[in-house]
Design a protein around this motif. Structure first.
Motif, PDB file in Angstrom:
ATOM      1  N   VAL A  63       0.838  -1.202   0.000  1.00 54.24           N
ATOM      2  CA  VAL A  63       0.000   0.000   0.000  1.00 54.24           C
ATOM      3  C   VAL A  63       0.875   1.255   0.000  1.00 54.24           C
ATOM      4  N   VAL A  64       1.936   1.235   0.812  1.00 53.34           N
ATOM      5  CA  VAL A  64       2.838   2.389   0.867  1.00 53.34           C
ATOM      6  C   VAL A  64       3.534   2.573  -0.472  1.00 53.34           C
ATOM      7  N   ALA A  65       3.971   1.476  -1.096  1.00 53.20           N
ATOM      8  CA  ALA A  65       4.634   1.572  -2.390  1.00 53.20           C
ATOM      9  C   ALA A  65       3.673   2.121  -3.447  1.00 53.20           C
ATOM     10  N   ALA A  66       2.442   1.638  -3.428  1.00 52.72           N
ATOM     11  CA  ALA A  66       1.445   2.132  -4.384  1.00 52.72           C
ATOM     12  C   ALA A  66       1.157   3.615  -4.132  1.00 52.72           C
ATOM     13  N   GLY A  67       1.024   3.956  -2.859  1.00 45.40           N
ATOM     14  CA  GLY A  67       0.786   5.358  -2.496  1.00 45.40           C
ATOM     15  C   GLY A  67       1.948   6.246  -2.916  1.00 45.40           C
ATOM     16  N   ALA A  68       3.174   5.747  -2.744  1.00 46.72           N
ATOM     17  CA  ALA A  68       4.352   6.514  -3.152  1.00 46.72           C
ATOM     18  C   ALA A  68       4.354   6.701  -4.664  1.00 46.72           C
ATOM     19  N   GLY A  69       3.940   5.674  -5.401  1.00 42.30           N
ATOM     20  CA  GLY A  69       3.865   5.797  -6.856  1.00 42.30           C
ATOM     21  C   GLY A  69       2.848   6.832  -7.277  1.00 42.30           C
ATOM     22  N   VAL A  70       1.696   6.797  -6.639  1.00 42.05           N
ATOM     23  CA  VAL A  70       0.644   7.780  -6.945  1.00 42.05           C
ATOM     24  C   VAL A  70       1.128   9.177  -6.582  1.00 42.05           C
ATOM     25  N   LEU A  71       1.773   9.299  -5.435  1.00 44.33           N
ATOM     26  CA  LEU A  71       2.287  10.595  -4.997  1.00 44.33           C
ATOM     27  C   LEU A  71       3.338  11.121  -5.965  1.00 44.33           C
ATOM     28  N   ALA A  72       4.249  10.249  -6.390  1.00 39.26           N
ATOM     29  CA  ALA A  72       5.286  10.671  -7.340  1.00 39.26           C
ATOM     30  C   ALA A  72       4.662  11.117  -8.661  1.00 39.26           C
ATOM     31  N   THR A  73       3.662  10.382  -9.126  1.00 37.70           N
ATOM     32  CA  THR A  73       2.979  10.744 -10.366  1.00 37.70           C
ATOM     33  C   THR A  73       2.271  12.092 -10.199  1.00 37.70           C
ATOM     34  N   THR A  74       1.602  12.271  -9.080  1.00 37.52           N
ATOM     35  CA  THR A  74       0.894  13.524  -8.813  1.00 37.52           C
ATOM     36  C   THR A  74       1.865  14.697  -8.767  1.00 37.52           C
ATOM     37  N   ILE A  75       3.005  14.498  -8.110  1.00 33.02           N
ATOM     38  CA  ILE A  75       4.008  15.562  -8.030  1.00 33.02           C
ATOM     39  C   ILE A  75       4.524  15.892  -9.425  1.00 33.02           C
ATOM     40  N   GLY A  76       4.745  14.858 -10.237  1.00 35.66           N
ATOM     41  CA  GLY A  76       5.201  15.080 -11.606  1.00 35.66           C
ATOM     42  C   GLY A  76       4.200  15.875 -12.424  1.00 35.66           C
ATOM     43  N   VAL A  77       2.923  15.508 -12.306  1.00 35.61           N
ATOM     44  CA  VAL A  77       1.871  16.219 -13.045  1.00 35.61           C
ATOM     45  C   VAL A  77       1.782  17.668 -12.572  1.00 35.61           C
ATOM     46  N   ALA A  79       4.144  19.466 -11.185  1.00 42.14           N
ATOM     47  CA  ALA A  79       5.335  20.193 -11.641  1.00 42.14           C
ATOM     48  C   ALA A  79       5.193  20.576 -13.111  1.00 42.14           C
ATOM     49  N   TRP A  80       4.673  19.654 -13.922  1.00 42.13           N
ATOM     50  CA  TRP A  80       4.462  19.930 -15.347  1.00 42.13           C
ATOM     51  C   TRP A  80       3.454  21.056 -15.523  1.00 42.13           C
ATOM     52  N   LYS A  81       2.339  20.994 -14.759  1.00 41.55           N
ATOM     53  CA  LYS A  81       1.313  22.042 -14.824  1.00 41.55           C
ATOM     54  C   LYS A  81       1.896  23.382 -14.380  1.00 41.55           C
ATOM     55  N   TYR A  82       2.681  23.367 -13.287  1.00 39.65           N
ATOM     56  CA  TYR A  82       3.277  24.594 -12.766  1.00 39.65           C
ATOM     57  C   TYR A  82       4.183  25.219 -13.811  1.00 39.65           C
ATOM     58  N   LYS A  83       4.978  24.381 -14.497  1.00 41.32           N
ATOM     59  CA  LYS A  83       5.874  24.891 -15.530  1.00 41.32           C
ATOM     60  C   LYS A  83       5.073  25.555 -16.647  1.00 41.32           C
ATOM     61  N   GLY A  84       3.969  24.919 -17.060  1.00 43.42           N
ATOM     62  CA  GLY A  84       3.117  25.499 -18.096  1.00 43.42           C
ATOM     63  C   GLY A  84       2.512  26.817 -17.663  1.00 43.42           C
ATOM     64  N   ILE A  85       2.048  26.870 -16.434  1.00 44.43           N
ATOM     65  CA  ILE A  85       1.444  28.105 -15.909  1.00 44.43           C
ATOM     66  C   ILE A  85       2.508  29.193 -15.805  1.00 44.43           C
ATOM     67  N   GLN A  86       3.721  28.802 -15.381  1.00 42.54           N
ATOM     68  CA  GLN A  86       4.797  29.776 -15.262  1.00 42.54           C
ATOM     69  C   GLN A  86       5.167  30.348 -16.632  1.00 42.54           C
ATOM     70  N   GLU A  87       5.228  29.496 -17.662  1.00 41.99           N
ATOM     71  CA  GLU A  87       5.528  29.975 -19.011  1.00 41.99           C
ATOM     72  C   GLU A  87       4.427  30.916 -19.511  1.00 41.99           C
ATOM     73  N   GLU A  88       3.176  30.548 -19.235  1.00 44.22           N
ATOM     74  CA  GLU A  88       2.051  31.403 -19.635  1.00 44.22           C
ATOM     75  C   GLU A  88       2.126  32.748 -18.917  1.00 44.22           C
ATOM     76  N   HIS A  89       2.486  32.714 -17.633  1.00 47.23           N
ATOM     77  CA  HIS A  89       2.616  33.946 -16.850  1.00 47.23           C
ATOM     78  C   HIS A  89       3.696  34.849 -17.442  1.00 47.23           C
ATOM     79  N   GLU A  90       4.842  34.241 -17.810  1.00 40.65           N
ATOM     80  CA  GLU A  90       5.928  35.030 -18.387  1.00 40.65           C
ATOM     81  C   GLU A  90       5.503  35.657 -19.710  1.00 40.65           C
ATOM     82  N   GLU A  91       4.764  34.902 -20.527  1.00 45.55           N
ATOM     83  CA  GLU A  91       4.277  35.440 -21.803  1.00 45.55           C
ATOM     84  C   GLU A  91       3.321  36.603 -21.568  1.00 45.55           C
ATOM     85  N   LEU A  92       2.401  36.440 -20.617  1.00 46.48           N
ATOM     86  CA  LEU A  92       1.458  37.519 -20.301  1.00 46.48           C
ATOM     87  C   LEU A  92       2.181  38.731 -19.739  1.00 46.48           C
ATOM     88  N   GLN A  93       3.238  38.477 -18.970  1.00 46.04           N
ATOM     89  CA  GLN A  93       4.005  39.586 -18.407  1.00 46.04           C
ATOM     90  C   GLN A  93       4.696  40.376 -19.520  1.00 46.04           C
TER      91      GLN A  93
END
Length: 142
Positions: A63-77, A79-93
């Motif tokens: 269960v912990v291993a599965a939870g860690a996998g889900v957590l790692a995937t969530t963190i990755g997603v 981070a990817w979303k944050y990067k996209g939002i940051q790029e959009e913010h820079e363009e708007l700026q």
């Protein structure tokens, strides 16, 4: 309950759905089989199909291993979303800075036009006055 401990690397034979090997460790007590499993690294298979040694902790690890996998995937997603939002913010700026520059230019043009308009109004008022009209008429005298 009787447990069977098998070396993890040895080939297994199946007899009535229970995995065996000729050198299998047999014990009537699950705790003893688990201790042997932990000590030797062999896999413990209970007679009733209880699965590998570890009991509740083994399941918790899964269960912990599965939870860690889900957590790692969530963190990755995220981070990817944050990067996209940051790029959009820079363009708007950048667009915002361009608009501010354009607005500043327009304000300068407006101030210059207003000053010129005031100057022309002043000149027009002078020409309409008696003094201005008199000077204008005198300049056309031959």
């Amino acid at each position: 309950m009787r447990g069977i401990v098998l070396p993890a690397s040895d080939p297994l034979l199946s007899v009535d759905g229970i995995a065996h090997d000729q050198r299998a460790y047999r014990s009537d007590h699950l705790g003893e089989a688990q201790r042997h499993s932990h000590r030797t690294g062999h896999i413990c298979i209970g007679k009733d199909g209880a699965g590998p040694a570890g009991g509740k902790f083994g399941k918790a690890r899964v269960v912990v291993a599965a939870g860690a996998g889900v957590l790692a995937t969530t963190i990755g997603v995220l981070a990817w979303k944050y990067k996209g939002i940051q790029e959009e913010h820079e363009e708007l700026q950048r667009k915002h800075e361009g608009l501010l520059s354009t607005a500043a230019g327009l304000v300068v043009q407006l101030a210059e036009s207003t000053a010129k308009n005031e100057s022309l109004k002043s000149e027009n008022d002078y020409l309409k006055s008696a003094t201005g009209a008199s000077k204008t008429l005198k300049s056309y005298d031959c």
